[in-house]
Design a protein around this motif. Structure first.
Motif, short mmCIF file in Angstrom:
data_model
loop_
_atom_site.label_atom_id
_atom_site.label_comp_id
_atom_site.label_asym_id
_atom_site.label_seq_id
_atom_site.Cartn_x
_atom_site.Cartn_y
_atom_site.Cartn_z
N LEU A 173 0.83 -1.20 0.00
CA LEU A 173 0.00 0.00 0.00
C LEU A 173 0.86 1.26 0.00
O LEU A 173 0.59 2.22 -0.73
CB LEU A 173 -0.92 -0.01 1.22
N SER A 174 1.92 1.25 0.80
CA SER A 174 2.83 2.40 0.85
C SER A 174 3.48 2.63 -0.50
O SER A 174 3.64 3.77 -0.94
CB SER A 174 3.90 2.17 1.93
N GLU A 175 3.86 1.54 -1.15
CA GLU A 175 4.50 1.66 -2.47
C GLU A 175 3.54 2.25 -3.49
O GLU A 175 3.90 3.10 -4.30
CB GLU A 175 5.00 0.30 -2.92
N LEU A 176 2.28 1.79 -3.46
CA LEU A 176 1.29 2.31 -4.40
C LEU A 176 1.04 3.79 -4.19
O LEU A 176 0.92 4.56 -5.16
CB LEU A 176 -0.02 1.52 -4.24
N LEU A 177 0.95 4.21 -2.91
CA LEU A 177 0.73 5.63 -2.63
C LEU A 177 1.90 6.47 -3.12
O LEU A 177 1.71 7.56 -3.66
CB LEU A 177 0.53 5.81 -1.13
N MET A 227 1.66 6.73 -6.90
CA MET A 227 0.61 7.67 -7.28
C MET A 227 1.08 9.11 -7.13
O MET A 227 0.79 9.97 -7.97
CB MET A 227 -0.64 7.42 -6.42
N LYS A 228 1.81 9.39 -6.03
CA LYS A 228 2.33 10.74 -5.82
C LYS A 228 3.30 11.13 -6.92
O LYS A 228 3.26 12.27 -7.42
CB LYS A 228 3.02 10.80 -4.44
N ALA A 229 4.16 10.19 -7.30
CA ALA A 229 5.13 10.46 -8.37
C ALA A 229 4.42 10.71 -9.70
O ALA A 229 4.81 11.60 -10.47
CB ALA A 229 6.11 9.31 -8.49
#
Length: 472
Positions: free
Chosen positions: A436-440, A443-445
């Motif tokens: 989940l942290s990686e996906l967020l 998405m920010k990038a």
């Protein structure tokens, strides 16, 4: 130009020997498919082995952990999502838990999505560097974004007849094909353009195969006019004449080439043969050097080739096959004899890892990139935190006639998995906090990239307006 088998240069792979595993390490009572399609009928990665099997009322294939051995119970779950025999299966090169299949029922299915396309027979091939890109073909080449279920490109006029084989080059910028018309074609799938054509690569009428090598050359297998099996090497800069040709024997079985870009070795497994030949390709004449062959008593119905990430580096194993018998799957290791217990770096250069070099949209936009490499020192262990999310984009809904993907929720039946949709063997890790942290973060990038592009577009629009007003 022909080359002689007896002329072999000095090489660290000169004494590679093949050894079949003991009976207790084989898979027994596997009803391997009798389909006449000239494919390997098997796909292997570091976690699982998939074997196309006989199935009543439709097509099916068996998926079991690569560590499993012994008898396969008849009640063992199988993947039953096709209405006709399965012709080809292939694991995603960027996620060891996702597999794609192609069938005579006119469908190609992969991961969470279901892609339907009118095919008589089909082969599939995943882009080795780009995430979620899958190519399918009969006499039409289709490139799919499996993450969305979209048909990205369709090349309808490049081949007049059935395509026997298709393979990507190293950076995913081109594919090579061999067709029933006996021609070798090099194609840019994004432009829909045939870059080069060589008529009559092999004169025989039997099916041919072709693979891109790491340096851009192409290796083909086929038959001569006198029905002798042939191996040929082609320089893509000049297809007027082959760099090397070898005629081997008069067997009827199609030669399936398996290529290892790390060692530049090619293994030939003939369907119905009892042998596996292996060669080394170099820049020195005669370019293709015969090394040796493995011979056994029982013929092979097909074979799976383990990716380099799965070999045992502690035993100097450089390749492993999974040979399909009539009712058995037998592992065969290719090993370089070395006495030292230390890691042999010259045998194991950095190899392609799970991490994709490009996203599907980046490839579609025209970007090319070599595969991202990982070290095999101490053996390979995939770091979950660095793996990108694969085939988990929600497929777009649409009609089957338009070729769009459809999804349904199918409850598992006794004795088999769901009818493909949602097929992920080990997907519980998707919900872990780490993922989940990686996906967020991703998405920010992506938001930052979109914002930068919007600013660039506004700047260009202002410059265009100045030009139209005569200010520049």
């Amino acid at each position: 130009m022909s080359f002689r088998r007896g002329v072999v240069r000095q090489s660290k792979f000169r004494h590679v020997f093949a050894q079949a595993w003991r009976a207790e390490h084989c898979l027994d009572d596997v009803r391997v498919s009798r389909v006449t399609w000239d494919g390997p009928l098997c796909a292997v990665n570091t976690k699982f082995i998939a074997v196309i099997i006989e199935a009543g009322g439709g097509g099916a294939f068996l998926v079991v952990p690569i560590s499993k051995s012994g008898r396969i119970d008849q009640s063992c779950p199988t993947v039953c999502g096709h209405a006709a025999p399965v012709l080809d299966v292939q694991w995603c090169p960027h996620d060891d838990n996702i597999i794609a299949s192609a069938s005579e029922d006119c469908t190609v299915k992969a991961g969470l999505g279901r892609v339907e396309v009118c095919l008589r027979r089909s082969s599939i091939s995943a882009d080795p560097v780009s995430l979620n890109l899958l190519l399918s073909c009969d006499n039409v080449i289709c490139v799919w974004n499996v993450g969305t279920g979209e048909l990205v490109y369709q090349l309808s006029d490049t081949h007049p007849d059935l395509i026997y084989s298709v393979g990507w080059n190293k950076d995913g910028s081109a594919v090579c094909t061999v067709c029933k018309d006996k021609a070798l074609r090099i194609i840019d799938p994004r432009r829909g353009a045939v870059l080069k054509v060589r008529e009559k690569v092999h004169d025989g009428t039997r099916p041919m195969r072709a693979v891109f090598l790491a340096d851009g050359k192409i290796l083909t297998t086929g038959f001569s006019r006198m029905s002798e099996r042939q191996l040929a090497l082609w320089d893509t800069k000049d297809l007027s004449e082959p760099m090397a040709v070898q005629e081997m024997d008069t067997s009827n079985g199609v030669l399936l080439p398996f290529y290892d870009p790390d060692t530049n070795m090619v293994y030939l497994c003939g369907k119905g043969d009892c042998t596996i030949r292996y060669f080394e390709v170099t820049d020195e004449s005669p370019y293709v050097h015969f090394l040796s062959l493995y011979s056994s008593k029982e013929p092979q119905r097909g074979a799976g080739f383990l990716c380099k990430r799965g070999v045992d580096v502690n035993k100097c194993e450089i390749a492993r096959f999974y040979k399909l018998h009539e009712r058995k799957v037998e592992p065969i290791s290719m090993t370089v004899p070395r006495k030292s217990d230390l890691f042999q770096g010259d045998l194991y250069p950095d190899t392609a890892g799970l991490e994709p070099a490009l996203l599907a949209d980046e490839w579609i936009a025209g970007q090319d990139a070599p595969p991202l490499l990982v070290s095999l020192s101490g053996g390979y262990a995939a770091p979950p935190s660095k793996q990108r999310d694969t085939i988990r984009t929600k497929p777009k809904l649409g009609s089957q006639d338009s070729g769009a993907a459809t999804t349904t929720s199918v409850a598992p039946r006794s004795g088999n998995l769901s009818a493909w949709n949602g097929f992920l063997i080990c997907c519980s890790s998707v919900f872990q906090d780490e993922m989940l942290s990686e996906l967020l973060a991703e998405m920010k990038a992506l938001r930052a990239v979109v914002l930068a592009q919007n600013q660039r577009i506004e700047l260009l629009e202002r410059q265009l307006a100045r030009i139209e007003d005569g200010d520049v």
